[in-house]
Design a protein around this motif. Structure first.
Motif, PDB file in Angstrom:
ATOM      1  N   ALA A  62       0.802  -1.234   0.000  1.00 63.89           N
ATOM      2  CA  ALA A  62       0.000   0.000   0.000  1.00 63.89           C
ATOM      3  C   ALA A  62       0.834   1.283   0.000  1.00 63.89           C
ATOM      4  CB  ALA A  62      -0.974  -0.008   1.170  1.00 63.89           C
ATOM      5  N   PRO A  63       1.867   1.422   0.835  1.00 60.76           N
ATOM      6  CA  PRO A  63       2.634   2.682   0.805  1.00 60.76           C
ATOM      7  C   PRO A  63       3.291   2.951  -0.551  1.00 60.76           C
ATOM      8  CG  PRO A  63       3.164   1.434   2.782  1.00 60.76           C
ATOM      9  CD  PRO A  63       2.322   0.549   1.919  1.00 60.76           C
ATOM     10  N   ALA A  64       3.798   1.903  -1.186  1.00 59.62           N
ATOM     11  CA  ALA A  64       4.437   2.087  -2.490  1.00 59.62           C
ATOM     12  C   ALA A  64       3.411   2.457  -3.559  1.00 59.62           C
ATOM     13  CB  ALA A  64       5.196   0.825  -2.892  1.00 59.62           C
ATOM     14  N   ARG A  65       2.251   1.829  -3.514  1.00 62.42           N
ATOM     15  CA  ARG A  65       1.197   2.169  -4.486  1.00 62.42           C
ATOM     16  C   ARG A  65       0.716   3.603  -4.285  1.00 62.42           C
ATOM     17  NH1 ARG A  65      -2.095  -3.413  -4.505  1.00 62.42           N
ATOM     18  NH2 ARG A  65      -0.871  -4.448  -6.117  1.00 62.42           N
ATOM     19  N   LEU A  66       0.538   3.998  -3.037  1.00 59.70           N
ATOM     20  CA  LEU A  66       0.128   5.365  -2.746  1.00 59.70           C
ATOM     21  C   LEU A  66       1.212   6.347  -3.201  1.00 59.70           C
ATOM     22  CD1 LEU A  66      -1.838   7.389  -1.453  1.00 59.70           C
ATOM     23  CD2 LEU A  66      -0.629   7.025   0.698  1.00 59.70           C
ATOM     24  N   GLY A  67       2.458   5.993  -2.938  1.00 57.09           N
ATOM     25  CA  GLY A  67       3.568   6.848  -3.374  1.00 57.09           C
ATOM     26  C   GLY A  67       3.580   7.008  -4.886  1.00 57.09           C
ATOM     27  N   LEU A  68       3.398   5.911  -5.611  1.00 52.57           N
ATOM     28  CA  LEU A  68       3.372   5.981  -7.078  1.00 52.57           C
ATOM     29  C   LEU A  68       2.197   6.826  -7.558  1.00 52.57           C
ATOM     30  CD1 LEU A  68       4.460   5.139  -9.821  1.00 52.57           C
ATOM     31  CD2 LEU A  68       3.068   3.075  -9.652  1.00 52.57           C
ATOM     32  N   GLU A  69       1.060   6.674  -6.910  1.00 55.38           N
ATOM     33  CA  GLU A  69      -0.118   7.471  -7.280  1.00 55.38           C
ATOM     34  C   GLU A  69       0.166   8.968  -7.114  1.00 55.38           C
ATOM     35  OE1 GLU A  69      -4.471   8.123  -5.366  1.00 55.38           O
ATOM     36  OE2 GLU A  69      -3.839   6.030  -5.621  1.00 55.38           O
ATOM     37  N   GLN A  70       0.787   9.332  -5.990  1.00 52.99           N
ATOM     38  CA  GLN A  70       1.111  10.744  -5.742  1.00 52.99           C
ATOM     39  C   GLN A  70       2.183  11.245  -6.713  1.00 52.99           C
ATOM     40  OE1 GLN A  70      -1.114  12.056  -4.386  1.00 52.99           O
ATOM     41  NE2 GLN A  70      -1.175  11.933  -2.177  1.00 52.99           N
ATOM     42  N   ILE A  71       3.132  10.379  -7.050  1.00 47.77           N
ATOM     43  CA  ILE A  71       4.175  10.766  -8.006  1.00 47.77           C
ATOM     44  C   ILE A  71       3.558  11.043  -9.369  1.00 47.77           C
ATOM     45  CG2 ILE A  71       6.176   9.889  -9.288  1.00 47.77           C
ATOM     46  CD1 ILE A  71       6.962   8.410  -6.649  1.00 47.77           C
ATOM     47  N   THR A  72       2.605  10.213  -9.795  1.00 43.22           N
ATOM     48  CA  THR A  72       1.973  10.433 -11.097  1.00 43.22           C
ATOM     49  C   THR A  72       1.110  11.684 -11.108  1.00 43.22           C
ATOM     50  OG1 THR A  72       0.125   8.975 -10.519  1.00 43.22           O
ATOM     51  CG2 THR A  72       1.958   7.988 -11.718  1.00 43.22           C
ATOM     52  N   LYS A  73       0.583  12.082  -9.937  1.00 40.64           N
ATOM     53  CA  LYS A  73      -0.214  13.311  -9.841  1.00 40.64           C
ATOM     54  C   LYS A  73       0.667  14.548  -9.646  1.00 40.64           C
ATOM     55  CE  LYS A  73      -4.237  11.200  -7.627  1.00 40.64           C
ATOM     56  NZ  LYS A  73      -5.009  11.161  -6.373  1.00 40.64           N
ATOM     57  N   GLU A  74       1.981  14.331  -9.601  1.00 44.12           N
ATOM     58  CA  GLU A  74       2.955  15.412  -9.375  1.00 44.12           C
ATOM     59  C   GLU A  74       2.761  16.061  -8.008  1.00 44.12           C
ATOM     60  OE1 GLU A  74       3.080  18.141 -12.677  1.00 44.12           O
ATOM     61  OE2 GLU A  74       2.853  16.514 -14.122  1.00 44.12           O
ATOM     62  N   ALA A  77       3.958  14.358  -5.088  1.00 44.78           N
ATOM     63  CA  ALA A  77       4.719  13.456  -4.217  1.00 44.78           C
ATOM     64  C   ALA A  77       5.448  14.214  -3.118  1.00 44.78           C
ATOM     65  CB  ALA A  77       5.719  12.649  -5.034  1.00 44.78           C
ATOM     66  N   SER A  78       5.359  13.670  -1.915  1.00 44.66           N
ATOM     67  CA  SER A  78       6.097  14.212  -0.778  1.00 44.66           C
ATOM     68  C   SER A  78       7.344  13.353  -0.569  1.00 44.66           C
ATOM     69  CB  SER A  78       5.223  14.164   0.481  1.00 44.66           C
ATOM     70  OG  SER A  78       4.969  12.819   0.832  1.00 44.66           O
ATOM     71  N   GLN A  79       8.130  13.721   0.407  1.00 46.94           N
ATOM     72  CA  GLN A  79       9.317  12.936   0.717  1.00 46.94           C
ATOM     73  C   GLN A  79       8.912  11.527   1.174  1.00 46.94           C
ATOM     74  OE1 GLN A  79      11.983  14.739   3.515  1.00 46.94           O
ATOM     75  NE2 GLN A  79      13.521  13.156   3.265  1.00 46.94           N
ATOM     76  N   ALA A  80       7.812  11.406   1.891  1.00 44.20           N
ATOM     77  CA  ALA A  80       7.341  10.095   2.352  1.00 44.20           C
ATOM     78  C   ALA A  80       6.953   9.196   1.175  1.00 44.20           C
ATOM     79  CB  ALA A  80       6.157  10.270   3.291  1.00 44.20           C
ATOM     80  N   ASP A  81       6.389   9.788   0.125  1.00 44.49           N
ATOM     81  CA  ASP A  81       6.016   9.002  -1.049  1.00 44.49           C
ATOM     82  C   ASP A  81       7.256   8.449  -1.744  1.00 44.49           C
ATOM     83  OD1 ASP A  81       3.260   9.509  -0.687  1.00 44.49           O
ATOM     84  OD2 ASP A  81       3.482  11.457  -1.662  1.00 44.49           O
ATOM     85  N   TRP A  82       8.264   9.283  -1.900  1.00 39.46           N
ATOM     86  CA  TRP A  82       9.519   8.807  -2.496  1.00 39.46           C
ATOM     87  C   TRP A  82      10.202   7.813  -1.575  1.00 39.46           C
ATOM     88  CZ3 TRP A  82      10.769   8.722  -7.310  1.00 39.46           C
ATOM     89  CH2 TRP A  82      10.262   9.690  -8.180  1.00 39.46           C
ATOM     90  N   GLN A  83      10.082   8.014  -0.271  1.00 40.86           N
ATOM     91  CA  GLN A  83      10.692   7.082   0.682  1.00 40.86           C
ATOM     92  C   GLN A  83      10.106   5.682   0.516  1.00 40.86           C
ATOM     93  OE1 GLN A  83      13.345   7.732   2.771  1.00 40.86           O
ATOM     94  NE2 GLN A  83      13.301   5.510   2.911  1.00 40.86           N
ATOM     95  N   ALA A  84       8.809   5.588   0.234  1.00 44.08           N
ATOM     96  CA  ALA A  84       8.177   4.281   0.013  1.00 44.08           C
ATOM     97  C   ALA A  84       8.786   3.587  -1.201  1.00 44.08           C
ATOM     98  CB  ALA A  84       6.669   4.450  -0.155  1.00 44.08           C
ATOM     99  N   ILE A  85       9.078   4.346  -2.253  1.00 39.35           N
ATOM    100  CA  ILE A  85       9.708   3.780  -3.447  1.00 39.35           C
ATOM    101  C   ILE A  85      11.134   3.334  -3.114  1.00 39.35           C
ATOM    102  CG2 ILE A  85      10.426   4.242  -5.826  1.00 39.35           C
ATOM    103  CD1 ILE A  85       7.364   4.135  -5.427  1.00 39.35           C
ATOM    104  N   PHE A  86      11.872   4.168  -2.373  1.00 40.20           N
ATOM    105  CA  PHE A  86      13.233   3.796  -1.968  1.00 40.20           C
ATOM    106  C   PHE A  86      13.222   2.546  -1.108  1.00 40.20           C
ATOM    107  CE2 PHE A  86      14.308   8.529  -2.277  1.00 40.20           C
ATOM    108  CZ  PHE A  86      14.870   8.392  -3.528  1.00 40.20           C
ATOM    109  N   ASP A  87      12.238   2.431  -0.229  1.00 36.91           N
ATOM    110  CA  ASP A  87      12.138   1.254   0.629  1.00 36.91           C
ATOM    111  C   ASP A  87      11.956  -0.012  -0.203  1.00 36.91           C
ATOM    112  OD1 ASP A  87      12.459   2.817   2.883  1.00 36.91           O
ATOM    113  OD2 ASP A  87      10.314   2.855   3.380  1.00 36.91           O
ATOM    114  N   VAL A  88      11.132   0.072  -1.230  1.00 40.33           N
ATOM    115  CA  VAL A  88      10.923  -1.076  -2.116  1.00 40.33           C
ATOM    116  C   VAL A  88      12.239  -1.443  -2.794  1.00 40.33           C
ATOM    117  CG1 VAL A  88       9.810  -1.827  -4.265  1.00 40.33           C
ATOM    118  CG2 VAL A  88       8.473  -0.697  -2.500  1.00 40.33           C
TER     119      VAL A  88
END
Length: 161
Positions: A37-49, A51-62
């Motif tokens: 869920a955090p990675a999917r939410l992060g990707l969703e926010q990234i596509t909407k332009e 994205a916060s640091q927490a959203d990118w952090q979820a991608i880095f965690d993956v």
């Protein structure tokens, strides 16, 4: 010289069989969704332009977890090249954001990030609780050692979103 202490046997955990069986069981669908869920939410926010640091952090965690799973041959084989490519994609996105201020992704970058999240979801359906916790511990230890290191670590680049 000191006198020897008397032997005292340690207490035995009565739930040792239950703990062992849990470690060997696959992640439940709820566990998988909780980790995806955090990675999917992060990707969703990234596509909407947005994205916060927490959203990118979820991608880095993956990416960090996949890096640890690649080093576990019973879980994932031959994924190092793909992982290096994905790290390059994320670094390129963040470098472009810093340089130009734009948060827009190219279509290829978006597809790459979606593929990363799909791989993460697929992998989580195959790992056990023990494998996941071991990879999580190793990823955390690696991250701590890289951040504490005073010298640059070969092959590692620390990025800030």
């Amino acid at each position: 010289m000191s006198k020897r202490k008397r032997y005292r046997p340690k207490q035995v955990n009565p739930n040792v069989l239950a703990l062992a069986s849990i470690g060997q069981s696959k992640l439940t669908p709820e566990d998988q969704e909780e980790r995806i869920a955090p990675a999917r939410l992060g990707l969703e926010q990234i596509t909407k332009e947005q994205a916060s640091q927490a959203d990118w952090q979820a991608i880095f965690d993956v990416i960090n977890m996949l890096d640890r799973f690649v080093r576990m041959p019973t879980v994932m084989r031959h994924g190092k090249d793909y992982l290096n490519t994905m790290q390059g994609v994320v670094v390129k996105i963040l470098d472009r954001q810093k340089a130009t201020g734009t948060k827009t992704l190219y279509p290829g970058e978006l597809n790459d990030l979606k593929g990363l999240i799909d791989l993460w979801a697929e992998l989580l359906s195959t790992v056990t609780h023990r494998e996941y916790s071991l990879a999580e511990e190793r990823a955390h230890a690696r991250l701590v050692s890289v951040l504490r290191s005073r010298k640059p670590v070969p092959g590692v680049r620390v990025c800030e979103a």
